[in-house]
Design a protein around this motif. Structure first.
Motif, PDB file in Angstrom:
ATOM      1  N   GLY A   1      -2.462   4.679  -9.853  1.00 60.12           N
ATOM      2  CA  GLY A   1      -2.124   3.513 -10.661  1.00 60.12           C
ATOM      3  C   GLY A   1      -3.056   3.419 -11.844  1.00 60.12           C
ATOM      4  N   SER A   2      -2.944   2.336 -12.574  1.00 53.85           N
ATOM      5  CA  SER A   2      -3.787   2.141 -13.758  1.00 53.85           C
ATOM      6  C   SER A   2      -5.245   1.941 -13.337  1.00 53.85           C
ATOM      7  CB  SER A   2      -3.295   0.931 -14.549  1.00 53.85           C
ATOM      8  OG  SER A   2      -1.964   1.111 -14.940  1.00 53.85           O
ATOM      9  N   GLY A   3      -6.035   2.996 -13.506  1.00 50.55           N
ATOM     10  CA  GLY A   3      -7.460   2.892 -13.223  1.00 50.55           C
ATOM     11  C   GLY A   3      -7.843   2.927 -11.766  1.00 50.55           C
ATOM     12  N   ASP A   4      -6.863   3.034 -10.855  1.00 52.67           N
ATOM     13  CA  ASP A   4      -7.177   3.050  -9.425  1.00 52.67           C
ATOM     14  C   ASP A   4      -7.459   4.472  -8.957  1.00 52.67           C
ATOM     15  OD1 ASP A   4      -6.728   0.344  -9.342  1.00 52.67           O
ATOM     16  OD2 ASP A   4      -4.622   0.553  -8.760  1.00 52.67           O
ATOM     17  N   ASN A   5      -8.228   4.571  -7.852  1.00 51.75           N
ATOM     18  CA  ASN A   5      -8.422   5.864  -7.232  1.00 51.75           C
ATOM     19  C   ASN A   5      -7.120   6.314  -6.575  1.00 51.75           C
ATOM     20  OD1 ASN A   5     -11.166   5.983  -7.927  1.00 51.75           O
ATOM     21  ND2 ASN A   5     -11.748   4.804  -6.104  1.00 51.75           N
TER      22      ASN A   5
ATOM     23  N   ARG B   1       8.804  -0.600   1.701  1.00 50.63           N
ATOM     24  CA  ARG B   1       7.860   0.375   1.151  1.00 50.63           C
ATOM     25  C   ARG B   1       7.056   1.050   2.253  1.00 50.63           C
ATOM     26  NH1 ARG B   1       4.212  -0.692  -4.167  1.00 50.63           N
ATOM     27  NH2 ARG B   1       6.325  -1.086  -4.883  1.00 50.63           N
ATOM     28  N   LEU B   2       6.955   2.370   2.155  1.00 49.45           N
ATOM     29  CA  LEU B   2       6.137   3.147   3.085  1.00 49.45           C
ATOM     30  C   LEU B   2       4.731   3.300   2.528  1.00 49.45           C
ATOM     31  CD1 LEU B   2       5.906   4.993   5.615  1.00 49.45           C
ATOM     32  CD2 LEU B   2       6.668   6.885   4.157  1.00 49.45           C
ATOM     33  N   THR B   3       4.632   3.835   1.329  1.00 52.98           N
ATOM     34  CA  THR B   3       3.352   3.946   0.628  1.00 52.98           C
ATOM     35  C   THR B   3       3.639   4.154  -0.855  1.00 52.98           C
ATOM     36  OG1 THR B   3       1.256   5.163   0.468  1.00 52.98           O
ATOM     37  CG2 THR B   3       3.207   6.456   0.996  1.00 52.98           C
ATOM     38  N   GLY B   4       2.861   3.541  -1.711  1.00 52.40           N
ATOM     39  CA  GLY B   4       3.064   3.691  -3.143  1.00 52.40           C
ATOM     40  C   GLY B   4       4.476   3.349  -3.557  1.00 52.40           C
ATOM     41  N   GLN B   5       5.110   4.268  -4.298  1.00 51.40           N
ATOM     42  CA  GLN B   5       6.489   4.070  -4.749  1.00 51.40           C
ATOM     43  C   GLN B   5       7.523   4.617  -3.763  1.00 51.40           C
ATOM     44  OE1 GLN B   5       7.340   2.212  -7.463  1.00 51.40           O
ATOM     45  NE2 GLN B   5       5.157   1.805  -7.251  1.00 51.40           N
ATOM     46  N   VAL B   6       7.074   5.003  -2.591  1.00 55.82           N
ATOM     47  CA  VAL B   6       7.946   5.663  -1.623  1.00 55.82           C
ATOM     48  C   VAL B   6       8.399   4.665  -0.564  1.00 55.82           C
ATOM     49  CG1 VAL B   6       8.146   7.558   0.015  1.00 55.82           C
ATOM     50  CG2 VAL B   6       6.716   7.819  -2.026  1.00 55.82           C
ATOM     51  N   ALA B   7       9.715   4.551  -0.405  1.00 51.55           N
ATOM     52  CA  ALA B   7      10.292   3.691   0.630  1.00 51.55           C
ATOM     53  C   ALA B   7      10.453   4.471   1.927  1.00 51.55           C
ATOM     54  CB  ALA B   7      11.637   3.152   0.169  1.00 51.55           C
ATOM     55  N   ASN B   8      10.619   3.738   3.029  1.00 50.81           N
ATOM     56  CA  ASN B   8      10.824   4.398   4.316  1.00 50.81           C
ATOM     57  C   ASN B   8      11.966   5.405   4.253  1.00 50.81           C
ATOM     58  OD1 ASN B   8       8.806   2.915   5.684  1.00 50.81           O
ATOM     59  ND2 ASN B   8      10.216   1.226   6.077  1.00 50.81           N
ATOM     60  N   GLY B   9      13.055   4.989   3.618  1.00 49.16           N
ATOM     61  CA  GLY B   9      14.233   5.845   3.566  1.00 49.16           C
ATOM     62  C   GLY B   9      14.054   7.105   2.743  1.00 49.16           C
ATOM     63  N   ASP B  10      13.086   7.109   1.823  1.00 47.92           N
ATOM     64  CA  ASP B  10      12.845   8.305   1.014  1.00 47.92           C
ATOM     65  C   ASP B  10      12.392   9.479   1.873  1.00 47.92           C
ATOM     66  OD1 ASP B  10      13.503   7.140  -1.476  1.00 47.92           O
ATOM     67  OD2 ASP B  10      11.505   6.248  -1.624  1.00 47.92           O
ATOM     68  N   LEU B  11      11.675   9.193   2.947  1.00 49.06           N
ATOM     69  CA  LEU B  11      11.238  10.259   3.854  1.00 49.06           C
ATOM     70  C   LEU B  11      12.145  10.363   5.072  1.00 49.06           C
ATOM     71  CD1 LEU B  11       7.350  10.418   4.196  1.00 49.06           C
ATOM     72  CD2 LEU B  11       8.876  11.764   2.764  1.00 49.06           C
ATOM     73  N   ALA B  12      12.515   9.216   5.638  1.00 54.71           N
ATOM     74  CA  ALA B  12      13.236   9.233   6.910  1.00 54.71           C
ATOM     75  C   ALA B  12      14.718   9.540   6.744  1.00 54.71           C
ATOM     76  CB  ALA B  12      13.067   7.889   7.621  1.00 54.71           C
ATOM     77  N   ARG B  13      15.296   9.175   5.597  1.00 55.57           N
ATOM     78  CA  ARG B  13      16.747   9.362   5.435  1.00 55.57           C
ATOM     79  C   ARG B  13      17.070   9.702   3.988  1.00 55.57           C
ATOM     80  NH1 ARG B  13      21.276   8.287   8.418  1.00 55.57           N
ATOM     81  NH2 ARG B  13      23.177   7.989   7.212  1.00 55.57           N
TER      82      ARG B  13
END
Length: 265
Positions: free
Chosen positions: A72-76, A132-144
């Motif tokens: 993100g903006s300035g984040d680790n 949301r799973l993590t960041g911009q990734v939703a559960n369905g992006d990985l699971a389905r």
């Protein structure tokens, strides 16, 4: 004169009846043509999406490791790693492998149902694919990641990008349980490689964009091994998904049950 008038009227009546009969014969055929064209277009759009799905992932059982780096903006950078077991696009298990503090958490998808198992909780918890799973990734992006089954596709147009022709499709969710309610999807015409996607909410607001990059051969097919998801609402935040170590596996059905989750490692 009277007989002539009656005869003339009879001719007009006969002509009117013939015209009506002709219209009744022709009109249904004319009306059917747009329907046939629409059906053909819909079938073509569905075939394009199905072939793009097969580029992204194998049809049968497989295992793949996914690393997700969110900045993100300035984040680790935040890094999460997962192992995904999938079978037939309708059953999958997503296991957290990093960070260590979340290891043991498991997502289970069975058809259109999704649960999470957490070691400190005795019973699995029902989740939404859009959560949301993590960041911009939703559960369905990985699971389905099954566009063909979750969306009704429509072919919008063709576009030329960098001397390549792409199909541009609109995918509308079959119901409200899907990860995104609408997707605009670019697929390369010559080989059905996915190129880009835009994900929209129920209110037709653009949520995020995705680019499919770094195609490499995995299990006999060139597939995108890097996905870049960018937040369309808050600029500057993106999640990069990197896929590796894919291998085909004969996965028994018992793996995709709530009772079996505790046995997975």
């Amino acid at each position: 004169m009277q007989s002539m008038t009656i005869h003339h009227s009879g001719v007009k009546t006969t002509l009117a009846l013939l015209s009506a009969a002709l219209l009744a014969w022709v009109a249904p055929a004319s009306a059917a043509e747009p329907l046939q064209a629409t059906a053909s277009s819909d079938a073509e759009a569905r075939l394009i999406v199905e072939k793009a799905d097969q580029v992204r992932f194998p049809v049968g059982g497989f295992q793949v490791d996914v690393a997700i780096t969110t900045t993100g903006s300035g984040d680790n950078a935040d890094v999460h790693k997962y192992r995904v077991l999938s079978k037939g696009n309708t059953n999958s298990v997503v296991m957290v492998t990093e960070p260590a503090s979340e290891r043991g958490q498991i997502l289970l998808m069975k058809e259109r149902d999704l649960w999470v198992f957490m070691p400190e909780v005795s019973q699995p918890i029902r989740l939404a694919f859009s959560q949301r799973l993590t960041g911009q990734v939703a559960n369905g992006d990985l699971a389905r990641a099954n566009f063909a089954a979750d969306y009704n596709p429509k072919l919008l147009r063709s576009e030329r990008i960098d001397n390549e022709t792409y199909h541009v499709l609109e995918l509308t969710g079959v119901d409200r349980s899907v990860t995104y309610q609408k997707v605009i999807y670019w697929v390369r015409e010559k080989d059905h490689w996915p190129y880009r996607a835009e994900f929209y909410s129920l209110s037709n607001r653009l949520l995020k964009t995705c680019k499919y990059e770094n195609f490499k051969t995995m299990e006999g097919t060139k597939r995108p091994t890097r996905l870049v998801m960018e937040d369309a609402l808050r600029g500057g935040e993106q999640s990069v998904l990197e896929y590796g170590s894919m291998k085909l596996r004969d996965l028994p059905d018992k793996i995709f049950t709530k009772d079996y989750l505790k046995k997975l490692d």
